[in-house]
Design an enzyme around this catalytic site. Sequence first.
Site, PDB file in Angstrom:
ATOM      1  N   GLU A 293       0.880  -0.909  -0.249  1.00  0.00           N
ATOM      2  CA  GLU A 293      -0.267   0.208   0.362  1.00  0.00           C
ATOM      3  C   GLU A 293       0.992   1.173   0.313  1.00  0.00           C
ATOM      4  O   GLU A 293       0.733   2.157  -0.688  1.00  0.00           O
ATOM      5  CB  GLU A 293      -0.710   0.066   0.832  1.00  0.00           C
ATOM      6  N   LYS A 407       4.485   0.145  27.426  1.00  0.00           N
ATOM      7  CA  LYS A 407       4.578   0.588  28.500  1.00  0.00           C
ATOM      8  C   LYS A 407       5.259   0.378  29.676  1.00  0.00           C
ATOM      9  O   LYS A 407       5.198  -0.014  30.628  1.00  0.00           O
ATOM     10  CB  LYS A 407       2.943   1.523  28.800  1.00  0.00           C
TER      11      LYS A 407
END
Length: 503
Positions: A293, A407
Amino acid sequence: MEKRIQNSYLASKVMPADRAAAEILPGMIVGMSGFTGSGYPKAVPLALAARIEDAHARGEKFALRILTGASTAPELDGALAKVGGIDFRLPYQSDPELRARINRGEIEYMDIHLGQVAQYTWFGFLGKIDVAVIEVSGILPDGRLIPSTSVGNNKTWLDLADKVIIEVNSAQPAGLNGMHDIYYGTALPPDRQPIPLVRPGDRIGEPYLRVDPSKVVAVVETHGPDRLGRFAQPDDSSIRIANHLVEFFRHEIAKERLGQQLLPLQSGVGNIANAVLSGLRDGGFEGLTAFTEVIQDGMLDLIRTDTIRTASATALSLSPEGVEEFNRNIDHYHSRVVLRPQEISNHAELVRRLGCIAINGMVEADIYGNVNSTHVAGTSIINGIGGSGDFARNGFLACFVTPSTAKNGAISCIVPMVSHVDHTEHDVTVIVTEQGLADLRGLSPKQRARVVIDNCAHPDYRPLLQDYFERACRDSVGKHTPHLLGEALSWHQRFTEIGRMKP
């Protein structure tokens, strides 16, 4: 601009952006150009946002249904979202302001496979397109349009819109002329015919977009670059993921399931994808092709060195440095890059025929191979599924990559059950983290669970996953895909309550 706008009739339609924006009325469905931060209109959306803000100050309602190719930029998504000018958006987004409003429930958002947008529009599923706002890099004497740095759904918007606004951006390199391949052979069922593309570099259409001049209500002159960010250098985790994939490809070559040139590559956007592409170059691969893409910096570097000899995409999504490199050596890229409508770049028939190797990022995977690539805790959208499903469902290999934790270790990206499913276990063949690679082909659910836990989970979470799986095998009502239903999403619940998945 005389060199850019060569058709006298369309030249007579040149006007300021605010006059052009006046053609867009409240409640309209507007198809805009733009795909992953490139080729989006630069002036009309800003003028439209100012008009909407003034209308709201007068107490008038003014919001639009906005359809694009994929994500755009702050001048479009951000500007319109900030003034409350969007009430519905599809198919993909990445703007922080737009995302925040979607997740607050202020804007309706439809996350959809990118390969389905054009056909859904032709089917009438998405409503009538009132206005198309399309950036191009030039207009030919006969009125055909030279596409910009992305094609996306522009062909469909131009074909189906009642009115057309064209932005001609003189900052886009003139060397784009001839780099595109616009296919006009698609049809509606039951009259569809096979698409005659058998190699990534095949040209099956024409270099230009067509538009009915009678529908063009405005032409706006602009001069501005695409707003694209810089990519971070691959970190240790990304490099390890890339090395696992390269090793896997060498294994597949040794097993004679792949050749030395692999198969056409599809690569998602991001730093891990760039690292994987760099790993292929450093691993000595050459003569590769891409049917994808987006061409971003990592792939551009492979084209520059002829590691990739042909690349087909619908957009160029390059950092400022990548843009400079592309413009500096545009003649080299011109013969190696083909930009197509996304209904072709993401077409299931072509992805399956070519046997693409799909490499896409994810948020999390569960022990059985289901993948979440769009949501945090199953409720908050990040960007969207994009085209990953078009390639995963239909490609030769569907590889999903992520670091094993996020995180700073508070989140495990390998979980008992994903909080949202974008790619089911049936469409996922390979999962890769920096810890290792899980080849899921030919395995039952319980076999997949053992491979995923052993190879992909972070050591801090692996014992917890093993404990969950063993207890599920013992206590689950069904033994085919064992789950403890009261506990399967407890990791996500714990994170929302105390900020970490570990008890």
